[in-house]
Design an enzyme around this catalytic site. Sequence first.
Site, mmCIF file in Angstrom:
data_model
loop_
_atom_site.group_PDB
_atom_site.id
_atom_site.type_symbol
_atom_site.label_atom_id
_atom_site.label_comp_id
_atom_site.label_asym_id
_atom_site.label_seq_id
_atom_site.Cartn_x
_atom_site.Cartn_y
_atom_site.Cartn_z
ATOM 1 N N GLU A 81 46.873 44.475 35.659
ATOM 2 C CA GLU A 81 46.106 43.362 35.414
ATOM 3 C C GLU A 81 46.349 42.949 33.602
ATOM 4 O O GLU A 81 45.151 44.307 33.548
ATOM 5 C CB GLU A 81 45.431 42.673 35.799
ATOM 6 C CG GLU A 81 46.172 42.398 37.160
ATOM 7 C CD GLU A 81 44.932 41.758 38.040
ATOM 8 O OE1 GLU A 81 45.175 41.010 39.198
ATOM 9 O OE2 GLU A 81 43.752 41.212 37.258
ATOM 10 N N CYS A 92 43.422 40.778 26.983
ATOM 11 C CA CYS A 92 41.462 41.181 28.155
ATOM 12 C C CYS A 92 42.630 42.058 28.873
ATOM 13 O O CYS A 92 43.956 41.906 29.359
ATOM 14 C CB CYS A 92 41.530 40.436 29.061
ATOM 15 S SG CYS A 92 40.036 41.039 30.216
ATOM 16 N N CYS A 129 38.913 50.580 40.354
ATOM 17 C CA CYS A 129 37.310 51.190 39.387
ATOM 18 C C CYS A 129 36.359 51.660 40.825
ATOM 19 O O CYS A 129 36.860 51.102 41.963
ATOM 20 C CB CYS A 129 36.929 49.501 39.198
ATOM 21 S SG CYS A 129 35.140 49.995 38.410
ATOM 22 N N CYS A 150 31.078 46.903 41.581
ATOM 23 C CA CYS A 150 29.952 45.870 41.596
ATOM 24 C C CYS A 150 30.234 44.612 42.058
ATOM 25 O O CYS A 150 31.723 43.868 43.174
ATOM 26 C CB CYS A 150 30.640 45.378 39.901
ATOM 27 S SG CYS A 150 30.268 46.564 38.526
ATOM 28 N N CYS A 200 32.681 41.475 41.572
ATOM 29 C CA CYS A 200 33.503 41.117 40.951
ATOM 30 C C CYS A 200 34.907 41.903 42.581
ATOM 31 O O CYS A 200 34.868 43.107 42.465
ATOM 32 C CB CYS A 200 33.769 43.128 39.871
ATOM 33 S SG CYS A 200 35.321 43.634 39.570
ATOM 34 N N CYS A 218 39.432 39.303 36.726
ATOM 35 C CA CYS A 218 40.231 40.716 37.159
ATOM 36 C C CYS A 218 40.601 41.147 37.871
ATOM 37 O O CYS A 218 39.922 40.797 39.405
ATOM 38 C CB CYS A 218 39.573 41.416 36.343
ATOM 39 S SG CYS A 218 38.233 42.365 36.685
HETATM 40 S S1 SF4 Z 1 32.779 45.068 36.890
HETATM 41 FE FE1 SF4 Z 1 34.502 45.209 38.162
HETATM 42 S S2 SF4 Z 1 36.394 46.919 36.701
HETATM 43 FE FE2 SF4 Z 1 34.696 46.379 36.332
HETATM 44 S S3 SF4 Z 1 33.081 48.071 35.848
HETATM 45 FE FE3 SF4 Z 1 31.838 46.668 37.919
HETATM 46 S S4 SF4 Z 1 33.534 46.952 39.807
HETATM 47 FE FE4 SF4 Z 1 34.518 47.918 37.941
#
Ligand code: SF4
Length: 409
Positions: free
Chosen positions: A132, A145, A152, A156, A159, A384
């Site tokens: 994206e 962005c 990933c 996190c 996220c 995101c």
């Molecule tokens: S915030 Fe989301 S995209 Fe960024 S490092 Fe953490 S898990 Fe990965």
Amino acid sequence: MNETMTSTAIEASSGVSAPLEKVALETYVPPAKPSLIGLSRAEIAERLGAIGVAPTQRKMRVQQLWHWIYVRGARNFDEMTSISKEMRSQLEAHFTVARPEVAAEQVSNDGTRKWLLRLPSGDNLEKAHEVECVYIPETDRGTLCVSSQVGCTLNCSFCHTGTQRLVRNLTAGEIVGQIMVARDRLNDWADRDTPTGGRLVTNVVMMGMGEPLYNFEAVRDALLIVADNEGIGISRRRITLSTSGVVPNIIRTGDEIGVMLAISLHAVRDELRNELVPLNRKYPIAELLQACRDYPGSSNARRITFEYVMLKGVNDSLDDAKLLVKMLKGIPAKINLIPFNPWPGTRYECSDWDQIEKFSEYVFNAGYSSPVRTPRGRDILAACGQLKSETEKLSVRERQALRAMAMTD
Ligand code: SF4
């Protein structure tokens, strides 16, 4: 991502509540006719040499191509009218200036635009992945962005992208390609009279999908192209790289790219940050802050941004605010408070507005700029990872319809 990166990322996420399954990352395979986007000048010269362009001509040809690709936004060699017809057909036979394909586009009521981009590997469309890219217009700027990885590893917990498995690193061409697509879709190649000095995309933030510092070389090569003042020409002061804290590559970012730094901090105690940003187990807060203190080129005029997502009852107390101010002492910093943008299935809620204001006021009174980032594009799930997941749920027919819309409007 090479093998070292893979194991580092896996190691970083081991021992957390949602450990990463050990999957081999896919390797990018360039198409038979590769795109010149994302190559440095030296790499383009080398490619030209390989198709028989005389050494005496290469420098001039590289300059012409650079100008047509990055200043004029040419989408094929035919448009490059200052290059001889014969040379154009030779280029056409071996290369493209292709960007990622727009698989879906959404436009929010507030003007935020979000693109889902398809990235093939080789010429096999079955192997295409999607990332994206989000454009956020404001009165004095337009921020794009950009993503650095498909998925990933870092998990996190707040996220949405962290719920998607890491598939592969993007190439420099695919990273620069996101800016090219945005400029294409916004009709942003021609100079025009606007408050932002002629361009709609004025700022770039590496805050999309992925951890940019686990794809360091490609991100560096891409950002050097984006900042090149004979091309796209977005100044390094208008490019921000956001990391969740890959400490060894923070100093390299300052030395080798020289862009603004943002840290996804989100917590002031290791215990909580271990949960919110599991990479903290590998690089705890004290080490991360030391890297920030040592960041080359930071000053009061070039402050490091600390991103802090406001999670109700989790990290939003006044004690958290006090500790935050205390631990940032001596670092030229600003604090960006981000109201949490909930996604389906998350266990977190956004802090109450009152609480966000109290937190912000405390930080502001302690001498730090502490803007609260206005939630943008909520109607199109602009946090995101969300368009990708939504689109994954659509049928083939719905996806085709979305793609058709993206091609025609
Ligand atoms: S915030 Fe989301 S995209 Fe960024 S490092 Fe953490 S898990 Fe990965």
